[in-house]
Design an enzyme around this catalytic site. Structure first.
Site, PDB file in Angstrom:
ATOM      1  N   SER A 153       0.808  -1.223   0.000  1.00 32.78           N
ATOM      2  CA  SER A 153       0.000   0.000   0.000  1.00 32.78           C
ATOM      3  C   SER A 153       0.845   1.279   0.000  1.00 32.78           C
ATOM      4  O   SER A 153       0.506   2.240  -0.713  1.00 32.78           O
ATOM      5  CB  SER A 153      -0.961  -0.007   1.192  1.00 32.78           C
ATOM      6  OG  SER A 153      -1.889  -1.052   1.022  1.00 32.78           O
ATOM      7  N   LYS A 158      -8.805  -6.191  10.676  1.00 34.98           N
ATOM      8  CA  LYS A 158      -9.962  -5.798   9.850  1.00 34.98           C
ATOM      9  C   LYS A 158     -11.306  -5.984  10.561  1.00 34.98           C
ATOM     10  O   LYS A 158     -12.254  -5.263  10.284  1.00 34.98           O
ATOM     11  CB  LYS A 158      -9.979  -6.611   8.556  1.00 34.98           C
ATOM     12  CG  LYS A 158      -8.954  -6.179   7.528  1.00 34.98           C
ATOM     13  CD  LYS A 158      -9.191  -6.981   6.258  1.00 34.98           C
ATOM     14  CE  LYS A 158      -8.209  -6.675   5.172  1.00 34.98           C
ATOM     15  NZ  LYS A 158      -8.561  -7.328   3.913  1.00 34.98           N
ATOM     16  N   ASP A 176     -12.572  -3.666  -0.687  1.00 34.85           N
ATOM     17  CA  ASP A 176     -12.163  -4.863  -1.443  1.00 34.85           C
ATOM     18  C   ASP A 176     -13.193  -5.213  -2.513  1.00 34.85           C
ATOM     19  O   ASP A 176     -12.846  -5.657  -3.599  1.00 34.85           O
ATOM     20  CB  ASP A 176     -11.984  -6.060  -0.502  1.00 34.85           C
ATOM     21  CG  ASP A 176     -10.602  -6.071   0.141  1.00 34.85           C
ATOM     22  OD1 ASP A 176      -9.695  -5.411  -0.401  1.00 34.85           O
ATOM     23  OD2 ASP A 176     -10.435  -6.731   1.186  1.00 34.85           O
ATOM     24  N   ALA A 213     -14.264 -19.605   1.152  1.00 28.89           N
ATOM     25  CA  ALA A 213     -15.303 -19.000   1.997  1.00 28.89           C
ATOM     26  C   ALA A 213     -14.679 -18.200   3.135  1.00 28.89           C
ATOM     27  O   ALA A 213     -15.254 -18.077   4.214  1.00 28.89           O
ATOM     28  CB  ALA A 213     -16.209 -20.101   2.547  1.00 28.89           C
ATOM     29  N   GLY A 214     -13.493 -17.630   2.889  1.00 29.80           N
ATOM     30  CA  GLY A 214     -12.822 -16.832   3.914  1.00 29.80           C
ATOM     31  C   GLY A 214     -13.216 -15.373   3.821  1.00 29.80           C
ATOM     32  O   GLY A 214     -14.256 -15.018   3.233  1.00 29.80           O
ATOM     33  N   ASN A 231     -16.201 -24.724  -0.934  1.00 27.46           N
ATOM     34  CA  ASN A 231     -15.096 -24.567   0.012  1.00 27.46           C
ATOM     35  C   ASN A 231     -14.614 -25.924   0.494  1.00 27.46           C
ATOM     36  O   ASN A 231     -15.376 -26.879   0.593  1.00 27.46           O
ATOM     37  CB  ASN A 231     -15.540 -23.721   1.214  1.00 27.46           C
ATOM     38  CG  ASN A 231     -14.349 -23.175   1.993  1.00 27.46           C
ATOM     39  OD1 ASN A 231     -13.368 -22.728   1.389  1.00 27.46           O
ATOM     40  ND2 ASN A 231     -14.413 -23.217   3.311  1.00 27.46           N
ATOM     41  N   ARG A 232     -13.309 -25.974   0.802  1.00 29.96           N
ATOM     42  CA  ARG A 232     -12.719 -27.210   1.337  1.00 29.96           C
ATOM     43  C   ARG A 232     -13.478 -27.650   2.577  1.00 29.96           C
ATOM     44  O   ARG A 232     -13.764 -28.826   2.763  1.00 29.96           O
ATOM     45  CB  ARG A 232     -11.237 -26.944   1.666  1.00 29.96           C
ATOM     46  CG  ARG A 232     -10.530 -28.115   2.278  1.00 29.96           C
ATOM     47  CD  ARG A 232      -9.088 -27.774   2.531  1.00 29.96           C
ATOM     48  NE  ARG A 232      -8.928 -26.657   3.469  1.00 29.96           N
ATOM     49  CZ  ARG A 232      -7.764 -26.195   3.889  1.00 29.96           C
ATOM     50  NH1 ARG A 232      -6.641 -26.735   3.423  1.00 29.96           N
ATOM     51  NH2 ARG A 232      -7.682 -25.196   4.743  1.00 29.96           N
ATOM     52  N   ARG A 256     -17.979 -23.974   6.715  1.00 32.78           N
ATOM     53  CA  ARG A 256     -17.576 -22.563   6.816  1.00 32.78           C
ATOM     54  C   ARG A 256     -18.368 -21.698   5.831  1.00 32.78           C
ATOM     55  O   ARG A 256     -18.536 -20.500   6.035  1.00 32.78           O
ATOM     56  CB  ARG A 256     -16.075 -22.450   6.536  1.00 32.78           C
ATOM     57  CG  ARG A 256     -15.512 -21.136   6.969  1.00 32.78           C
ATOM     58  CD  ARG A 256     -14.016 -21.095   6.834  1.00 32.78           C
ATOM     59  NE  ARG A 256     -13.504 -19.778   7.150  1.00 32.78           N
ATOM     60  CZ  ARG A 256     -12.298 -19.355   6.821  1.00 32.78           C
ATOM     61  NH1 ARG A 256     -11.470 -20.161   6.207  1.00 32.78           N
ATOM     62  NH2 ARG A 256     -11.905 -18.144   7.136  1.00 32.78           N
TER      63      ARG A 256
END
Ligand code: NAP
Length: 282
Positions: free
Chosen positions: A23, A72, A108, A135-136, A158-159, A163
């Site tokens: 950044s 965050k 984002d 799915a994070g 997702n794995r 989640r």
């Protein structure tokens, strides 16, 4: 450090660790390009020190800044106002001080959309099915973006399928869930495939994802940008898909903060991209 240490208006990025952040390069480029007074400085802020740092922002030492891992979510408790989309995403990455108030937003999702708009114009026209791998935290911003562009069906694979359940709850009826093993069930109908997992970093690849099942017209976007061409993007290019790499998302997500702090809406140019690519050795 006192306010006199930084040319005004002063903005920041905080994280822990922070040395890897690109950044300062991005905002430094724009400050220079537009000949603006001001500064953008990286600070390593440990979780226990977050409140003290935010107090410096509130006391007008800074006009605002970016927030990255691991702050965050925690920073939301320090905001006086949170943009509703950031609330749904569950994370704030941009702070703007308005008087004594701190406003938090999440850019984002804007960065994701601007990157696709630039790299694959028209990608969202008649978009029926989009597949999102992962799915994070990043997936939540991508889902907000796809809902905003009215994708009819969003399939989150997702794995760890459990989640993904929270995403379906938070982003509504258009979200379908599954494990990565279900990829071939949805791939033929998909107009967009987005990888938001960390697979691809350092050249890692998905084990046994039947990529050949993807419909020919699908646009493929990997938000991982180290390397710039991940194995997923390389495979997509080899099959003739339109592909979009993840670096543009990083560059575009920075623009709204810069505009708010320094009063100039900046452009994401090829020159900026080339600078970051060179600095990262990509
Ligand atoms: P996160 O919250 O930790 O989520 C990681 C995701 O990756 C989870 O869905 C996880 O699945 C999945 N995953 C990890 N290892 C896996 C494996 N070996 N096989 C399959 N799935 C795997 O991380 P995040 O914040 O969402 O970030 C994800 C990636 O996006 C990172 O590489 C980050 O650098 C990138 N990113 C890029 C931008 C940009 O501007 N371009 C912005 C944000 C993030 P489980 O739930 O099963 O663990």
């Amino acid at each position: 450090m006192t306010s006199s240490s930084f040319p005004s208006p002063a903005a920041f990025v905080i994280g822990h660790p922070i040395a890897h952040s690109k950044s300062p390069l991005i905002h430094g480029y724009w400050l220079e390009r537009y000949c603006l007074a001001g500064s953008y400085t990286a600070f390593d802020v440990a979780p226990a020190d977050l409140g003290d740092f935010i107090a410096r922002l509130r006391a007008a030492e800074f006009v605002g800044g970016n927030v990255t891992i691991p702050h965050k979510e925690a920073v939301m408790a320090h905001c006086d106002r949170i943009d509703p989309l950031a609330g749904t995403i569950g994370a704030v990455n941009t702070l703007v001080r308005r008087g004594e108030e701190i406003h938090g937003s999440n850019t984002d999702y804007l960065g994701f959309l601007a990157n696709l708009d630039a790299g694959a114009p028209g990608w969202d026209k008649n978009l029926k099915t989009a597949i999102v791998l992962g799915a994070g935290g990043a997936a939540r911003a991508v889902l907000a973006a796809l809902v905003a562009r009215k994708a009819e069906k969003i399939v989150v694979l997702n794995r760890t399928p459990d989640r993904a359940k929270a995403l379906a709850r938070d982003f509504g009826a258009s979200v379908d869930l599954g494990a990565l093993e279900h990829f071939a069930d949805f791939a033929p109908e998909a107009g967009l495939l987005v990888n938001t997992t960390s697979v691809g970093m350092g050249g890692t690849r998905f084990d046994g994802l039947p990529f050949d099942a993807l419909g020919q017209g699908a646009v493929v976007n990997d938000i991982v940008y180290t390397p710039l061409v991940t194995p997923l993007l390389a495979a997509a290019r080899a099959r003739g898909h339109v592909t979009v790499d993840g670096l543009g998302m990083l560059l575009h997500q920075a623009a709204p903060g810069f505009a708010a702090w320094f009063g100039k809406a900046p452009e994401v140019t090829e020159e900026l991209r080339a600078r970051i690519v060179a600095a990262m050795g990509l």
